[in-house]
Design a protein around this motif. Structure first.
Motif, PDB file in Angstrom:
ATOM      1  N   VAL A  28       0.043   7.410 -10.951  1.00 22.99           N
ATOM      2  CA  VAL A  28       0.138   7.425 -12.417  1.00 22.99           C
ATOM      3  C   VAL A  28       1.167   6.397 -12.871  1.00 22.99           C
ATOM      4  O   VAL A  28       0.919   5.605 -13.788  1.00 22.99           O
ATOM      5  N   ALA A  29       2.335   6.384 -12.226  1.00 25.16           N
ATOM      6  CA  ALA A  29       3.388   5.432 -12.595  1.00 25.16           C
ATOM      7  C   ALA A  29       2.902   3.992 -12.431  1.00 25.16           C
ATOM      8  O   ALA A  29       3.187   3.130 -13.276  1.00 25.16           O
ATOM      9  N   ALA A  30       2.169   3.723 -11.343  1.00 28.00           N
ATOM     10  CA  ALA A  30       1.655   2.376 -11.109  1.00 28.00           C
ATOM     11  C   ALA A  30       0.664   1.964 -12.198  1.00 28.00           C
ATOM     12  O   ALA A  30       0.701   0.833 -12.693  1.00 28.00           O
ATOM     13  N   ARG A  31      -0.195   2.881 -12.596  1.00 29.95           N
ATOM     14  CA  ARG A  31      -1.177   2.567 -13.633  1.00 29.95           C
ATOM     15  C   ARG A  31      -0.504   2.368 -14.995  1.00 29.95           C
ATOM     16  O   ARG A  31      -0.879   1.486 -15.764  1.00 29.95           O
ATOM     17  N   LEU A  32       0.494   3.188 -15.296  1.00 34.66           N
ATOM     18  CA  LEU A  32       1.207   3.025 -16.566  1.00 34.66           C
ATOM     19  C   LEU A  32       1.944   1.686 -16.612  1.00 34.66           C
ATOM     20  O   LEU A  32       1.955   1.014 -17.647  1.00 34.66           O
ATOM     21  N   ALA A  33       2.532   1.293 -15.485  1.00 32.70           N
ATOM     22  CA  ALA A  33       3.206   0.002 -15.429  1.00 32.70           C
ATOM     23  C   ALA A  33       2.199  -1.125 -15.637  1.00 32.70           C
ATOM     24  O   ALA A  33       2.479  -2.114 -16.334  1.00 32.70           O
ATOM     25  N   ARG A  34       1.019  -0.982 -15.040  1.00 24.09           N
ATOM     26  CA  ARG A  34      -0.032  -2.000 -15.199  1.00 24.09           C
ATOM     27  C   ARG A  34      -0.500  -2.072 -16.652  1.00 24.09           C
ATOM     28  O   ARG A  34      -0.692  -3.155 -17.200  1.00 24.09           O
ATOM     29  N   VAL A  35      -0.665  -0.918 -17.289  1.00 28.72           N
ATOM     30  CA  VAL A  35      -1.074  -0.891 -18.699  1.00 28.72           C
ATOM     31  C   VAL A  35      -0.019  -1.581 -19.554  1.00 28.72           C
ATOM     32  O   VAL A  35      -0.345  -2.395 -20.432  1.00 28.72           O
ATOM     33  N   ASP A  36       1.262  -1.269 -19.318  1.00 30.81           N
ATOM     34  CA  ASP A  36       2.342  -1.914 -20.078  1.00 30.81           C
ATOM     35  C   ASP A  36       2.284  -3.427 -19.925  1.00 30.81           C
ATOM     36  O   ASP A  36       2.439  -4.168 -20.902  1.00 30.81           O
ATOM     37  N   ASP A  37       2.069  -3.875 -18.687  1.00 33.77           N
ATOM     38  CA  ASP A  37       2.012  -5.306 -18.423  1.00 33.77           C
ATOM     39  C   ASP A  37       0.833  -5.953 -19.153  1.00 33.77           C
ATOM     40  O   ASP A  37       0.974  -6.997 -19.795  1.00 33.77           O
ATOM     41  N   LEU A  38      -0.320  -5.317 -19.087  1.00 33.51           N
ATOM     42  CA  LEU A  38      -1.500  -5.868 -19.746  1.00 33.51           C
ATOM     43  C   LEU A  38      -1.335  -5.897 -21.260  1.00 33.51           C
ATOM     44  O   LEU A  38      -1.710  -6.885 -21.922  1.00 33.51           O
ATOM     45  N   GLU A  40       1.460  -6.039 -22.921  1.00 28.43           N
ATOM     46  CA  GLU A  40       2.455  -7.061 -23.241  1.00 28.43           C
ATOM     47  C   GLU A  40       1.807  -8.439 -23.240  1.00 28.43           C
ATOM     48  O   GLU A  40       2.080  -9.277 -24.115  1.00 28.43           O
ATOM     49  N   ARG A  41       0.946  -8.690 -22.268  1.00 28.00           N
ATOM     50  CA  ARG A  41       0.262  -9.984 -22.208  1.00 28.00           C
ATOM     51  C   ARG A  41      -0.676 -10.160 -23.402  1.00 28.00           C
ATOM     52  O   ARG A  41      -0.759 -11.250 -23.981  1.00 28.00           O
ATOM     53  N   LEU A  42      -1.365  -9.076 -23.778  1.00 27.44           N
ATOM     54  CA  LEU A  42      -2.254  -9.154 -24.938  1.00 27.44           C
ATOM     55  C   LEU A  42      -1.471  -9.446 -26.214  1.00 27.44           C
ATOM     56  O   LEU A  42      -1.882 -10.264 -27.040  1.00 27.44           O
ATOM     57  N   GLU A  43      -0.342  -8.742 -26.385  1.00 28.36           N
ATOM     58  CA  GLU A  43       0.452  -8.911 -27.599  1.00 28.36           C
ATOM     59  C   GLU A  43       1.033 -10.316 -27.711  1.00 28.36           C
ATOM     60  O   GLU A  43       1.263 -10.802 -28.814  1.00 28.36           O
ATOM     61  N   ARG A  51      -6.268  -9.509 -30.739  1.00 26.74           N
ATOM     62  CA  ARG A  51      -6.161  -8.505 -31.810  1.00 26.74           C
ATOM     63  C   ARG A  51      -7.239  -7.444 -31.670  1.00 26.74           C
ATOM     64  O   ARG A  51      -6.989  -6.256 -31.836  1.00 26.74           O
ATOM     65  N   ASP A  52      -8.469  -7.865 -31.349  1.00 25.46           N
ATOM     66  CA  ASP A  52      -9.563  -6.911 -31.181  1.00 25.46           C
ATOM     67  C   ASP A  52      -9.312  -5.987 -29.987  1.00 25.46           C
ATOM     68  O   ASP A  52      -9.580  -4.790 -30.052  1.00 25.46           O
ATOM     69  N   ALA A  53      -8.794  -6.560 -28.889  1.00 22.69           N
ATOM     70  CA  ALA A  53      -8.510  -5.737 -27.704  1.00 22.69           C
ATOM     71  C   ALA A  53      -7.443  -4.696 -28.012  1.00 22.69           C
ATOM     72  O   ALA A  53      -7.565  -3.529 -27.631  1.00 22.69           O
ATOM     73  N   LEU A  54      -6.374  -5.090 -28.701  1.00 19.31           N
ATOM     74  CA  LEU A  54      -5.321  -4.143 -29.061  1.00 19.31           C
ATOM     75  C   LEU A  54      -5.835  -3.079 -30.018  1.00 19.31           C
ATOM     76  O   LEU A  54      -5.491  -1.897 -29.907  1.00 19.31           O
ATOM     77  N   ALA A  55      -6.684  -3.475 -30.954  1.00 16.75           N
ATOM     78  CA  ALA A  55      -7.267  -2.499 -31.880  1.00 16.75           C
ATOM     79  C   ALA A  55      -8.148  -1.502 -31.124  1.00 16.75           C
ATOM     80  O   ALA A  55      -8.152  -0.301 -31.430  1.00 16.75           O
TER      81      ALA A  55
END
Length: 198
Positions: A28-38, A40-43, A51-55
């Motif tokens: 779970v921690a690894a996946r959450l870290a990956r989501v945060d990274d992705l 951050e890259r999108l933002e 913008r569409d991906a974040l929405a």
């Protein structure tokens, strides 16, 4: 990538009953870290696709939050408490503002769990209160300063895990106690030399 295929370098899922698999805490921690990274890259990537991906992520998160709220609407108090006691579910309940407990009972329970091990080592822990999103604790850790700092870090991590809506956890001063101030030149003064002389 298929939904049941772990990403490279991601810890494997733990087996669960009834043939399903559940993610362990590390996974779970690894996946959450990956989501945060992705995210951050999108933002940081300008353009309509980002913008569409974040929405889409925001909308999906809202739908999952609504689903979690509906589960809690149908749960009896014992089941709701058991669900809230799970670290991941409890965090999601706070995120979606559907946690069945206020912050103070959650913190009280976490402090009680920590007190036993601390008392066995000659320390103690007390929740002083919560003010403007910051929990204040009175900690007596025993040992040297680095030990106390490590214990305080563990206390902070534990309390933020059960109450992620907090902005922080701080150590409160002992009641009625003031820290002793010892001027540096007192510690470095050569024997027999009066204060203020070079």
């Amino acid at each position: 990538m298929a939904a049941d295929t772990p990403a490279a370098g991601t810890p494997a899922a733990e087996p669960a009953t009834a043939g399903a698999t559940r993610l362990g805490a590390d996974a779970v921690a690894a996946r959450l870290a990956r989501v945060d990274d992705l995210l951050e890259r999108l933002e940081s990537s300008p353009g309509p696709t980002s913008r569409d991906a974040l929405a889409a992520v925001r909308a999906l998160t809202e739908v999952y939050g609504e689903a979690l709220a509906r589960v809690l609407d149908r749960a009896d108090p014992a089941l709701a408490a058991a669900l809230a006691d799970d670290e991941l579910l409890g965090h999601l309940m706070v995120l979606h503002d559907v946690h069945p407990e206020q912050v103070l009972p959650r913190l009280d329970r976490a402090v009680e769990r920590l007190r036993g091990p601390l008392r066995e080592r000659g320390g103690d822990l007390e929740l002083v209160g919560v003010d403007e999103g910051v929990a204040r604790v009175r900690l007596r850790a025993g040992g040297c300063g680095s030990t106390a700092a490590g214990v305080m870090d563990a206390v902070r991590d534990t309390l933020l895990a059960v109450a992620p809506e907090l902005h922080g956890v701080e150590r409160a001063p002992e009641p009625g106690g003031t820290a002793a101030f010892v001027p540096l030149d007192t510690l470095t003064l050569a024997p027999g030399r009066p204060r203020g002389t070079p």
